[in-house]
Motif scaffolding. Structure first.
Motif, short mmCIF file in Angstrom:
data_model
loop_
_atom_site.label_atom_id
_atom_site.label_comp_id
_atom_site.label_asym_id
_atom_site.label_seq_id
_atom_site.Cartn_x
_atom_site.Cartn_y
_atom_site.Cartn_z
N GLU A 294 0.82 -1.20 0.00
CA GLU A 294 0.00 0.00 0.00
C GLU A 294 0.86 1.26 0.00
O GLU A 294 0.67 2.18 0.79
CB GLU A 294 -0.98 -0.02 1.16
N VAL A 295 1.82 1.30 -0.91
CA VAL A 295 2.78 2.41 -0.97
C VAL A 295 2.07 3.75 -1.12
O VAL A 295 2.44 4.72 -0.45
CB VAL A 295 3.80 2.19 -2.11
N PHE A 296 1.06 3.84 -1.98
CA PHE A 296 0.37 5.12 -2.19
C PHE A 296 -0.19 5.68 -0.89
O PHE A 296 -0.28 6.88 -0.72
CB PHE A 296 -0.76 4.98 -3.21
N LYS A 297 -0.59 4.79 0.00
CA LYS A 297 -1.21 5.21 1.26
C LYS A 297 -0.18 5.31 2.39
O LYS A 297 -0.17 6.27 3.15
CB LYS A 297 -2.29 4.19 1.64
N GLU A 298 0.68 4.30 2.53
CA GLU A 298 1.57 4.20 3.67
C GLU A 298 2.92 4.90 3.49
O GLU A 298 3.57 5.24 4.47
CB GLU A 298 1.82 2.72 4.00
#
Length: 187
Positions: free
Chosen positions: A83-87
């Motif tokens: 979840e790179v975009f979020k985390e």
């Protein structure tokens, strides 16, 4: 928590044939050896910048965390981050380069057909999800990250992985049918 060997027995008892782990814990990977259970491992968000900028790092990571266990442990996928975009949105621009370098490392070891590279995307990467036919990625990632990522996935025969939490979409979308949340037909 139960030890990895006990978890493997529980998985087998319940007919579970595929799992995803959020790291490359050697004890877990050894416990899954010769079980027939497929496993997807993760190159963590913390490791992602090194993999994006250093092919030698990606090569060594694949050697130590995939090749060292395969084929006894049926590693069928590597997720690049979670979840790179979020985390860890500061890593957005490094995501596809890291995926590309890990893919190249797998190819050098003859594992590219057996082990697919992807990344789990959080549901909030969508600016719209309801109705599903009108789903669209957020503007800040659509062209810069998602377009090259989809090209990469298509070229490598991999898959798009999303962590879908329909309850959160239900809460944030007034008038959404409960059928959407429960995976029932929407009429």
């Amino acid at each position: 928590l139960p030890d990895p060997a006990s978890v493997v027995q529980l998985l087998k008892k319940n007919g579970i044939t595929m799992v995803r782990i959020y790291d490359t814990d050697p004890t877990v990977l050894r416990s899954l050896a010769n079980t027939g259970i497929k496993v997807t491992v993760e190159l963590t968000n913390e490791e992602l910048p090194s993999a994006a900028t250093d092919q030698n790092f990606a090569d060594q990571w694949v050697q130590n965390n995939v090749k060292a266990y395969y084929p006894a442990t049926l590693i069928n996928g590597v997720t690049i981050g979670n979840e790179v975009f979020k985390e860890a949105s500061q890593l957005n621009s490094q995501l596809v380069p890291a995926m590309t370098k890990v893919q190249a490392a797998l190819a050098r070891l003859g594992l590219a057909d057996a082990v697919k590279v992807t990344t789990p995307i959080a549901f909030d990467a969508l600016k719209m999800s309801f109705p599903p036919s009108e789903g669209a990625f957020r503007d800040d990632i659509a062209l810069l990250v998602m377009s090259p990522m989809v090209n990469f996935l298509q070229e490598t025969g991999s898959y798009l992985m999303m962590n879908i939490y329909p309850y959160l979409a239900y809460l944030s979308t007034p008038g959404m049918s409960i059928d959407y949340l429960l995976f029932r037909p929407n009429v």
